[in-house]
Design a protein around this motif. Structure first.
Motif, PDB file in Angstrom:
ATOM      1  N   ARG A 170      33.001  -5.540   2.359  1.00 41.92           N
ATOM      2  CA  ARG A 170      33.284  -6.000   3.719  1.00 41.92           C
ATOM      3  C   ARG A 170      32.821  -4.982   4.760  1.00 41.92           C
ATOM      4  O   ARG A 170      32.328  -5.351   5.825  1.00 41.92           O
ATOM      5  N   GLN A 171      32.972  -3.692   4.469  1.00 40.70           N
ATOM      6  CA  GLN A 171      32.652  -2.665   5.459  1.00 40.70           C
ATOM      7  C   GLN A 171      31.760  -1.549   4.929  1.00 40.70           C
ATOM      8  O   GLN A 171      31.012  -0.951   5.695  1.00 40.70           O
ATOM      9  N   CYS A 172      31.841  -1.252   3.660  1.00 38.01           N
ATOM     10  CA  CYS A 172      31.115  -0.098   3.110  1.00 38.01           C
ATOM     11  C   CYS A 172      29.612  -0.352   3.066  1.00 38.01           C
ATOM     12  O   CYS A 172      29.159  -1.441   2.696  1.00 38.01           O
ATOM     13  N   GLN A 173      28.835   0.650   3.453  1.00 39.08           N
ATOM     14  CA  GLN A 173      27.386   0.632   3.338  1.00 39.08           C
ATOM     15  C   GLN A 173      26.970   1.551   2.196  1.00 39.08           C
ATOM     16  O   GLN A 173      27.659   2.535   1.900  1.00 39.08           O
ATOM     17  N   GLN A 174      25.834   1.235   1.582  1.00 39.61           N
ATOM     18  CA  GLN A 174      25.380   2.037   0.453  1.00 39.61           C
ATOM     19  C   GLN A 174      23.892   2.347   0.588  1.00 39.61           C
ATOM     20  O   GLN A 174      23.135   1.593   1.202  1.00 39.61           O
ATOM     21  N   PHE A 175      23.502   3.468  -0.041  1.00 40.88           N
ATOM     22  CA  PHE A 175      22.104   3.893  -0.063  1.00 40.88           C
ATOM     23  C   PHE A 175      21.784   4.281  -1.500  1.00 40.88           C
ATOM     24  O   PHE A 175      22.441   5.156  -2.075  1.00 40.88           O
ATOM     25  N   LEU A 176      20.798   3.610  -2.103  1.00 36.76           N
ATOM     26  CA  LEU A 176      20.529   3.737  -3.531  1.00 36.76           C
ATOM     27  C   LEU A 176      19.191   4.428  -3.760  1.00 36.76           C
ATOM     28  O   LEU A 176      18.173   4.054  -3.161  1.00 36.76           O
ATOM     29  N   ILE A 177      19.198   5.413  -4.661  1.00 33.41           N
ATOM     30  CA  ILE A 177      17.984   6.120  -5.073  1.00 33.41           C
ATOM     31  C   ILE A 177      18.000   6.230  -6.588  1.00 33.41           C
ATOM     32  O   ILE A 177      18.993   6.709  -7.165  1.00 33.41           O
ATOM     33  N   GLN A 209      26.876  -3.500   4.765  1.00 24.72           N
ATOM     34  CA  GLN A 209      28.030  -4.320   4.429  1.00 24.72           C
ATOM     35  C   GLN A 209      27.650  -5.803   4.404  1.00 24.72           C
ATOM     36  O   GLN A 209      26.681  -6.217   5.034  1.00 24.72           O
ATOM     37  N   MET A 210      28.404  -6.589   3.650  1.00 22.65           N
ATOM     38  CA  MET A 210      28.236  -8.036   3.527  1.00 22.65           C
ATOM     39  C   MET A 210      26.854  -8.423   2.996  1.00 22.65           C
ATOM     40  O   MET A 210      26.228  -9.390   3.418  1.00 22.65           O
ATOM     41  N   ILE A 211      26.386  -7.643   2.045  1.00 22.68           N
ATOM     42  CA  ILE A 211      25.211  -7.992   1.249  1.00 22.68           C
ATOM     43  C   ILE A 211      25.653  -8.007  -0.213  1.00 22.68           C
ATOM     44  O   ILE A 211      26.261  -7.050  -0.698  1.00 22.68           O
ATOM     45  N   TRP A 212      25.368  -9.091  -0.900  1.00 18.05           N
ATOM     46  CA  TRP A 212      25.683  -9.176  -2.325  1.00 18.05           C
ATOM     47  C   TRP A 212      24.634  -8.363  -3.083  1.00 18.05           C
ATOM     48  O   TRP A 212      23.431  -8.595  -2.952  1.00 18.05           O
ATOM     49  N   ALA A 234      39.823  -0.645  -2.744  1.00 16.38           N
ATOM     50  CA  ALA A 234      39.766  -1.854  -3.561  1.00 16.38           C
ATOM     51  C   ALA A 234      39.675  -3.110  -2.708  1.00 16.38           C
ATOM     52  O   ALA A 234      38.972  -4.064  -3.056  1.00 16.38           O
ATOM     53  N   GLU A 235      40.360  -3.096  -1.555  1.00  8.79           N
ATOM     54  CA  GLU A 235      40.398  -4.291  -0.714  1.00  8.79           C
ATOM     55  C   GLU A 235      39.073  -4.540   0.014  1.00  8.79           C
ATOM     56  O   GLU A 235      38.871  -5.604   0.615  1.00  8.79           O
ATOM     57  N   ASP A 236      38.146  -3.592  -0.046  1.00 12.84           N
ATOM     58  CA  ASP A 236      36.862  -3.753   0.615  1.00 12.84           C
ATOM     59  C   ASP A 236      35.880  -4.568  -0.229  1.00 12.84           C
ATOM     60  O   ASP A 236      34.844  -5.003   0.265  1.00 12.84           O
ATOM     61  N   TYR A 237      36.218  -4.807  -1.497  1.00 12.20           N
ATOM     62  CA  TYR A 237      35.304  -5.474  -2.414  1.00 12.20           C
ATOM     63  C   TYR A 237      35.450  -6.991  -2.353  1.00 12.20           C
ATOM     64  O   TYR A 237      36.565  -7.521  -2.295  1.00 12.20           O
ATOM     65  N   LEU A 238      34.327  -7.691  -2.393  1.00 11.94           N
ATOM     66  CA  LEU A 238      34.274  -9.121  -2.660  1.00 11.94           C
ATOM     67  C   LEU A 238      33.621  -9.266  -4.035  1.00 11.94           C
ATOM     68  O   LEU A 238      32.421  -9.021  -4.190  1.00 11.94           O
ATOM     69  N   ARG A 239      34.405  -9.653  -5.023  1.00  9.26           N
ATOM     70  CA  ARG A 239      33.962  -9.527  -6.413  1.00  9.26           C
ATOM     71  C   ARG A 239      33.437 -10.824  -7.015  1.00  9.26           C
ATOM     72  O   ARG A 239      32.964 -10.821  -8.152  1.00  9.26           O
ATOM     73  N   THR A 240      33.533 -11.935  -6.297  1.00  4.82           N
ATOM     74  CA  THR A 240      32.922 -13.172  -6.771  1.00  4.82           C
ATOM     75  C   THR A 240      31.979 -13.697  -5.693  1.00  4.82           C
ATOM     76  O   THR A 240      32.207 -13.503  -4.490  1.00  4.82           O
ATOM     77  N   TYR A 241      30.929 -14.366  -6.147  1.00  2.45           N
ATOM     78  CA  TYR A 241      29.936 -14.880  -5.209  1.00  2.45           C
ATOM     79  C   TYR A 241      30.543 -15.950  -4.307  1.00  2.45           C
ATOM     80  O   TYR A 241      30.208 -16.041  -3.121  1.00  2.45           O
ATOM     81  N   ASP A 242      31.444 -16.760  -4.846  1.00  2.00           N
ATOM     82  CA  ASP A 242      32.110 -17.776  -4.035  1.00  2.00           C
ATOM     83  C   ASP A 242      32.928 -17.144  -2.909  1.00  2.00           C
ATOM     84  O   ASP A 242      32.926 -17.614  -1.772  1.00  2.00           O
ATOM     85  N   PHE A 244      32.371 -14.247  -1.558  1.00  2.00           N
ATOM     86  CA  PHE A 244      31.379 -13.693  -0.634  1.00  2.00           C
ATOM     87  C   PHE A 244      30.879 -14.772   0.330  1.00  2.00           C
ATOM     88  O   PHE A 244      30.843 -14.573   1.546  1.00  2.00           O
ATOM     89  N   LEU A 245      30.505 -15.937  -0.226  1.00  2.00           N
ATOM     90  CA  LEU A 245      30.024 -17.025   0.636  1.00  2.00           C
ATOM     91  C   LEU A 245      31.109 -17.515   1.585  1.00  2.00           C
ATOM     92  O   LEU A 245      30.841 -17.823   2.758  1.00  2.00           O
ATOM     93  N   ALA A 246      32.356 -17.565   1.082  1.00  6.44           N
ATOM     94  CA  ALA A 246      33.466 -18.003   1.940  1.00  6.44           C
ATOM     95  C   ALA A 246      33.675 -17.035   3.097  1.00  6.44           C
ATOM     96  O   ALA A 246      33.927 -17.451   4.241  1.00  6.44           O
ATOM     97  N   GLU A 247      33.573 -15.743   2.829  1.00  3.61           N
ATOM     98  CA  GLU A 247      33.741 -14.734   3.887  1.00  3.61           C
ATOM     99  C   GLU A 247      32.618 -14.834   4.926  1.00  3.61           C
ATOM    100  O   GLU A 247      32.838 -14.704   6.123  1.00  3.61           O
ATOM    101  N   LEU A 248      31.407 -15.085   4.456  1.00  6.27           N
ATOM    102  CA  LEU A 248      30.283 -15.272   5.375  1.00  6.27           C
ATOM    103  C   LEU A 248      30.538 -16.481   6.273  1.00  6.27           C
ATOM    104  O   LEU A 248      30.243 -16.440   7.473  1.00  6.27           O
ATOM    105  N   ALA A 249      31.057 -17.555   5.688  1.00  7.53           N
ATOM    106  CA  ALA A 249      31.313 -18.765   6.470  1.00  7.53           C
ATOM    107  C   ALA A 249      32.357 -18.521   7.540  1.00  7.53           C
ATOM    108  O   ALA A 249      32.232 -18.992   8.676  1.00  7.53           O
ATOM    109  N   LEU A 250      33.382 -17.728   7.211  1.00  5.57           N
ATOM    110  CA  LEU A 250      34.412 -17.413   8.190  1.00  5.57           C
ATOM    111  C   LEU A 250      33.841 -16.569   9.331  1.00  5.57           C
ATOM    112  O   LEU A 250      34.204 -16.756  10.496  1.00  5.57           O
ATOM    113  N   ALA A 251      32.941 -15.645   8.977  1.00  2.00           N
ATOM    114  CA  ALA A 251      32.376 -14.768   9.997  1.00  2.00           C
ATOM    115  C   ALA A 251      31.330 -15.486  10.844  1.00  2.00           C
ATOM    116  O   ALA A 251      31.058 -15.080  11.977  1.00  2.00           O
TER     117      ALA A 251
END
Length: 252
Positions: A170-177, A209-212, A234-242, A244-251
């Motif tokens: 929901r909020q955390c950003q990541q940088f992968l190498i 944030q908000m990228i699967w 733990a509460e920052d995670y969206l762990r199912t694709y459904d 994730f899509l529901a949260e996007l729809a709300l936003a």
């Protein structure tokens, strides 16, 4: 779902979502099998007990699926492994999202940032210095890395058939190498998808944030370093694709 061919084995306990397509001689072999909406199971594939086939996934002919399949994933083989992802946003259910050719950006001066067209995700080309003493790559915070990290973690010794990530924040950003070896990174904003192969330590992927995000196809020697903008929540995670899509729809 579409009609079940007469030569398929589908127990009464199986949960089959709308729009599912079953090819001939498909066997759902056990209890607790769930096939989510829009999935496609090709001829003579076998789905094991307790397996969930994710929304929009594609099981190729003859695959033996013993582990749950992520949404929109393509699996094949025995035992089945993820070999790609479907871009269902494109007409015709093309079998692969756009794969970014990182070599095509070799002419750009470094450091450079290249939009990936999936939300605010971006590919970062980091500075690289090499001489007779060896090589070095560097990124300064926050001018060349897009946030100040609050933590890091490293992923290594991953069996090639295993998937990592498979969640959004929901909020955390990541940088992968990928410091050593290689892995493939899938980015999905609910509408567009792309994949990037990380195989050099001077390439970074910014996942806001908000990228699967999913990482797969790890080489045996892969070491993936991930910087995160927030400590573990733990509460920052969206762990199912459904979800994730529901949260996007709300936003939206």
């Amino acid at each position: 779902m579409n009609g079940i061919p007469a030569d398929c084995v589908v127990p009464e306990s199986a949960e089959i979502g709308p729009g599912v397509t079953l090819g001939p001689r498909v066997v759902l072999a056990g209890e607790g099998i769930v096939v989510r909406s829009g999935a496609r199971l090709d001829a003579a594939c076998v789905i094991g007990e307790g397996v969930t086939i994710g929304q929009g996934a594609w099981v190729r002919p003859g695959a033996v699926v013993l582990r749950s399949v992520p949404p929109n994933a393509i699996v094949e083989g025995n035992p089945a492994q993820v070999v790609g992802y479907l871009n269902v946003a494109e007409a015709g259910r093309r079998p692969d999202p756009r794969h970014v050719d990182t070599a095509s950006f070799g002419h750009l001066p470094r450091p450079a940032r290249v939009s990936l067209g999936v939300g605010d995700s971006a590919l970062y080309l980091m500075r690289r210095i090499a001489d007779s003493r060896g090589g070095l790559t560097v990124g300064e915070v926050p001018t060349e890395v897009p946030f100040t990290p609050a933590r890091y973690f490293a992923v290594f010794d991953v069996p090639s058939m295993e998937l990592r990530g498979e969640h959004a924040h929901r909020q955390c950003q990541q940088f992968l190498i990928c410091l050593h070896g290689s892995c493939r990174v899938l980015l999905d904003d609910g509408r567009a998808r792309c994949e990037v192969t990380l195989d050099r330590p001077d390439l970074g992927v910014f996942m806001p944030q908000m990228i699967w995000g999913t990482q797969y196809r790890y080489s045996a020697d892969a070491v993936l370093l991930v910087f995160a903008s927030r400590t573990y929540e733990a509460e920052d995670y969206l762990r199912t694709y459904d979800a994730f899509l529901a949260e996007l729809a709300l936003a939206g």
